[in-house]
Design a protein around this motif. Structure first.
Motif, short mmCIF file in Angstrom:
data_model
loop_
_atom_site.label_atom_id
_atom_site.label_comp_id
_atom_site.label_asym_id
_atom_site.label_seq_id
_atom_site.Cartn_x
_atom_site.Cartn_y
_atom_site.Cartn_z
N ALA A 180 0.83 -1.20 0.00
CA ALA A 180 0.00 0.00 0.00
C ALA A 180 0.87 1.26 0.00
CB ALA A 180 -0.92 -0.01 1.22
N TYR A 181 1.98 1.21 0.71
CA TYR A 181 2.87 2.37 0.80
C TYR A 181 3.48 2.71 -0.56
CZ TYR A 181 6.42 5.42 2.90
OH TYR A 181 7.21 6.49 3.25
N ILE A 182 4.02 1.70 -1.24
CA ILE A 182 4.68 1.98 -2.51
C ILE A 182 3.66 2.25 -3.61
CG2 ILE A 182 4.86 -0.38 -3.42
CD1 ILE A 182 7.80 0.35 -4.16
N ARG A 183 2.47 1.66 -3.54
CA ARG A 183 1.42 1.97 -4.51
C ARG A 183 0.98 3.43 -4.36
NH1 ARG A 183 -1.71 -1.98 -7.15
NH2 ARG A 183 -3.44 -0.49 -7.08
N GLY A 184 0.89 3.90 -3.11
CA GLY A 184 0.54 5.30 -2.90
C GLY A 184 1.57 6.24 -3.50
N LEU A 185 2.86 5.91 -3.35
CA LEU A 185 3.91 6.73 -3.94
C LEU A 185 3.84 6.70 -5.46
CD1 LEU A 185 6.92 5.71 -1.63
CD2 LEU A 185 5.56 7.81 -1.52
N ALA A 186 3.59 5.51 -6.02
CA ALA A 186 3.49 5.39 -7.48
C ALA A 186 2.33 6.20 -8.03
CB ALA A 186 3.35 3.91 -7.87
N GLU A 187 1.19 6.14 -7.37
CA GLU A 187 0.04 6.92 -7.82
C GLU A 187 0.29 8.42 -7.69
OE1 GLU A 187 -3.09 5.47 -5.40
OE2 GLU A 187 -3.27 3.54 -6.47
N LEU A 188 1.00 8.83 -6.64
CA LEU A 188 1.29 10.24 -6.43
C LEU A 188 2.17 10.79 -7.55
CD1 LEU A 188 1.18 12.77 -4.56
CD2 LEU A 188 3.25 11.87 -3.46
N ARG A 189 3.14 9.99 -7.98
CA ARG A 189 4.09 10.47 -9.00
C ARG A 189 3.73 10.01 -10.41
NH1 ARG A 189 5.51 14.33 -5.82
NH2 ARG A 189 6.90 13.77 -4.10
N GLY A 190 2.62 9.30 -10.57
CA GLY A 190 2.20 8.88 -11.90
C GLY A 190 3.11 7.83 -12.51
N GLN A 212 12.82 2.52 -17.57
CA GLN A 212 12.33 3.65 -18.35
C GLN A 212 11.17 3.23 -19.26
OE1 GLN A 212 14.99 5.37 -21.30
NE2 GLN A 212 14.25 7.44 -20.80
N SER A 213 11.30 2.07 -19.88
CA SER A 213 10.24 1.62 -20.78
C SER A 213 8.96 1.26 -20.04
CB SER A 213 10.73 0.41 -21.59
OG SER A 213 10.99 -0.70 -20.74
N GLN A 214 9.08 0.85 -18.77
CA GLN A 214 7.89 0.49 -17.99
C GLN A 214 7.41 1.64 -17.09
OE1 GLN A 214 7.74 -3.39 -16.15
NE2 GLN A 214 9.30 -4.23 -17.51
N ARG A 215 7.86 2.84 -17.33
CA ARG A 215 7.40 4.04 -16.63
C ARG A 215 7.66 3.99 -15.12
NH1 ARG A 215 2.60 4.94 -16.06
NH2 ARG A 215 1.73 2.89 -16.55
N VAL A 216 8.77 3.37 -14.76
CA VAL A 216 9.21 3.38 -13.36
C VAL A 216 10.11 4.59 -13.12
CG1 VAL A 216 10.50 2.13 -11.59
CG2 VAL A 216 8.96 0.90 -13.12
N VAL A 217 10.95 4.91 -14.09
CA VAL A 217 11.76 6.13 -14.05
C VAL A 217 11.53 6.89 -15.34
CG1 VAL A 217 13.50 5.04 -12.59
CG2 VAL A 217 13.83 5.06 -15.07
N GLU A 218 11.84 8.18 -15.30
CA GLU A 218 11.61 9.02 -16.48
C GLU A 218 12.84 9.20 -17.35
OE1 GLU A 218 8.57 9.49 -13.60
OE2 GLU A 218 10.68 10.06 -13.33
N ILE A 219 14.04 9.08 -16.75
CA ILE A 219 15.26 9.46 -17.46
C ILE A 219 16.32 8.39 -17.29
CG2 ILE A 219 17.15 11.14 -17.54
CD1 ILE A 219 15.20 13.26 -16.54
N VAL A 220 17.04 8.10 -18.35
CA VAL A 220 18.29 7.34 -18.30
C VAL A 220 19.39 8.28 -18.76
CG1 VAL A 220 19.59 5.39 -19.19
CG2 VAL A 220 17.16 5.12 -18.70
N ALA A 221 20.28 8.64 -17.83
CA ALA A 221 21.31 9.65 -18.10
C ALA A 221 22.69 9.09 -17.81
CB ALA A 221 21.07 10.90 -17.26
#
Length: 466
Positions: A180-190, A212-221
Motif C-alpha cells: 500500500a505504501y509503494i502503490r501510494g507513492l506510485a500513484e502520487l508520482r504517476g 524507463q520503458s515500464q514508466r518506473v523512471v523518467e530518465i536514463v542519463a
C-alpha cells in the motif's frame, strides 16, 4: 573615548555586514544541491538527508539531486527520507549512479517518492520486499509451487517462479502495508503502480532501460550534466501545483556529511556497536573486580552507553542479545564457582552463538563480521583462561590471613609460668597454654586457637639451644 568606541563598533558592523552580503551575493542563484546515499540506509543516512534538505532550503536551491547506490536498509530510516521528500518545496530528483549501482529494497521506495527519477546505464532497482526486523520470524519465502493463476493458463512458462508469500499473519500485515505504501507513492508520482506492487510481493528488479520503458523512471542519463539537460523543461507536481523545471543552466554543489553524521554512521556500524558494547561490559567488570582502578570503569561506562545507543537504532535480535549476555555471565561465574570448566565452555559457546544471532542477517548492510565475532570470542575465552589460572594459583597459595593462617604458625615465648603465659605470633601478643614448659625466648608452634587463647607446642624447626 566613548564616541571613538561607538564609531569603531559601527565601522566593524558595516564591514562584517558588507562582507556577509558580498558572500551571499557571490553564491550562485541557480544551484542544484547534490546529496549522496552510498551503502546501507540507516539513522545516519536519514539525518544526513534531513540536514541536506534544510541546507537546500536555506540556500534557496532550485533542485535537489539524490545520488543513490544502496542495497537497502532500515524501514524507519527509509520512511523518514521519504517523508522529507514528500514535504519538500524544492523538486527532488533521484539518480541511481554510477554504472553498476543499485537502488534495491528501501532505495526503490525513495526512487518512487521523488518528483523525478533517473538511472545511469547498467544500474538496476527493485527487490523491495520488506524483511522482519524484530527477534524471531523467518522472513519471506518464495513458493516453489505454481500459482493458482498458472493452473488457469494465464501465465507463460518462466514468466514467474511464484510470488513470495508470508509465513505468518504478522508478515502478511507487513507486506500488505509495504504494498500500500509503494502503490501510494506510485500513484502520487504517476509511475507504474503494478510493477511497484510486483517489486514488493515478488522482489522483482529492473535494469535502467527496462525501468524507463515500464514508466518506473523518467530518465536514463549517462552523467549528471546529461541528467540536468534531460530534466530541463519537464513539469513536476509540488503541493498540488505544476512546477516547470529549468535545470539546463544550474550549477551543482555537493553537501558532505557533517561530523555528527559521520560519528553516527560510525557507531551504527554493527561491528563498531558490538565492540563498544563488549568494551563497556568488560570495562565495568574489571572495575567491579578491582575497585579503585577508575580508568576501566570510566572507559567502560562511556563505551557501554554509546554502544547501547547504537544498538537501540539497529535491527537486533533479542534472543541473540540474551545469549550473548548469558555467555558473559557464565564465563564470569566460572571464575568464582568450581565447575571444572563446564560453565566456562558453556559461556564461550553461548557468547559465540549470541554474537552471530545479535544482528539479523536479512537486513541489507547490517551484518556482523565473522572475523569480529571470532576475535571477540577468542579474546573472551582468553580472559576466562587468565581468570581461571589466577584462581588456581590463589587456591594453591598459602593462606596469609585469618584463623587458617594462624594455625601452624611459629611464635616466641614472652613469659611462661605453670603451663601458661604469653607468646608473640605474627607481631601480636597472645595468651597461650601448653603441656610443655618454656622459658623466655623459646620458639613455639600454634596448634589451636581457643577463643582468645592459643594452644602451643615446641617448634620442631627451632634451632637447638646452645
Amino acid at each position: 573615548m566613548v564616541h571613538f568606541l561607538y564609531r569603531l563598533i559601527t565601522v566593524a558592523l558595516l564591514v562584517f555586514g558588507s562582507g556577509a552580503a558580498l558572500g551571499q551575493s557571490s553564491e550562485p542563484a541557480n544551484v542544484a544541491i547534490l546529496l549522496d546515499v552510498n551503502g546501507a540506509i540507516g539513522p545516519a543516512t536519514s539525518e544526513y538527508i534531513r540536514d541536506g534538505f534544510e541546507e537546500a532550503r536555506r540556500r534557496q536551491a532550485k533542485l535537489i539531486v539524490l545520488r543513490l547506490n544502496t542495497p537497502g536498509g532500515l524501514d524507519p530510516s527509509m520512511r523518514e527520507i521519504v517523508g522529507e521528500i514528500l514535504k519538500s518545496p524544492i523538486p527532488v530528483v533521484s539518480y541511481v549512479t554510477p554504472s553498476g549501482a543499485r537502488a534495491a529494497s528501501a532505495g526503490t521506495y525513495i526512487v518512487y517518492a521523488t518528483h523525478l527519477a533517473a538511472m545511469a546505464p547498467s544500474t538496476h532497482l527493485g527487490a523491495a520486499t520488506p524483511v522482519q526486523l524484530g527477534g524471531g520470524g523467518s522472513g519471506w519465502r518464495t513458493d516453489d509451487k505454481k500459482d493458482d493463476d498458472k493452473k488457469d493458463g494465464d501465465k507463460k512458462d518462466g514468466d514467474k517462479k511464484g510470488a513470495p508469500s508470508p509465513t505468518s499473519a504478522g508478515e502478511a500485515k507487513a507486506i500488505n502495508d509495504a504494498v500500500a505504501y509503494i502503490r501510494g507513492l506510485a500513484e502520487l508520482r504517476g509511475r507504474n503502480v503494478s510493477w511497484a506492487e510486483k517489486a514488493v510481493r515478488e522482489a522483482a528488479t529492473l535494469t535502467a532501460s527496462e525501468a524507463q520503458s515500464q514508466r518506473v523512471v523518467e530518465i536514463v542519463a549517462k552523467d549528471l550534466a546529461d541528467l540536468l539537460s534531460q530534466a530541463d523543461g519537464r513539469t513536476v507536481t509540488i503541493n498540488d501545483q505544476q512546477v516547470a523545471l529549468h535545470t539546463g543552466s544550474l550549477s551543482t554543489t555537493a553537501i558532505e556529511a557533517n561530523w555528527r553524521n559521520r560519528i553516527l554512521a560510525t557507531i551504527t556500524n554493527p561491528n563498531i556497536a558490538y565492540i563498544l558494547m563488549l568494551i563497556g561490559l568488560y570495562g565495568l567488570l574489571f572495575e567491579f573486580i578491582s575497585p579503585g582502578a577508575v580508568f576501566p570503569g570510566v572507559i567502560g561506562g562511556i563505551a557501554l552507553l554509546v554502544g547501547l545507543y547504537a544498538l537501540n537504532l539497529l535491527p537486533i535480535s533479542y534472543a541473540g542479545a540474551g545469549l550473548l549476555l548469558l555467555g558473559i555471565a557464565l564465563m564470569i561465574a566460572e571464575a568464582f564457582l568450581p565447575s571444572f570448566g563446564v560453565l566456562g565452555i558453556g559461556g564461550v559457546i553461548s557468547f559465540a552463538v549470541g554474537s552471530l544471532f545479535l544482528f539479523r542477517g536479512d537486513v541489507p548492510g547490517f551484518r556482523l563480521s565473522w572475523a569480529v565475532v571470532a576475535t571477540a570470542t577468542i579474546a573472551s575465552a582468553g580472559f576466562l583462561v587468565i581468570a581461571l589460572a589466577a584462581v588456581w594459583r590463589a587456591h594453591r597459595r598459602d593462606v596469609v590471613t585469618g584463623e587458617a593462617a594462624l594455625l601452624r604458625s611459629a611464635g616466641q615465648v614472652l613469659w611462661w609460668a605453670d603451663g601458661k603465659g604469653e607468646v608473640l605470633v605474627g607481631g601480636e601478643r597472645w595468651a597461650a597454654k601448653s603441656e610443655s614448659e618454656f622459658t623466655r625466648g623459646d620458639r613455639v608452634r600454634v596448634l589451636e586457637r581457643q577463643n582468645l587463647k592459643l594452644l602451643v607446642e615446641p617448634d620442631p624447626d627451632a634451632p637447638p639451644k646452645s
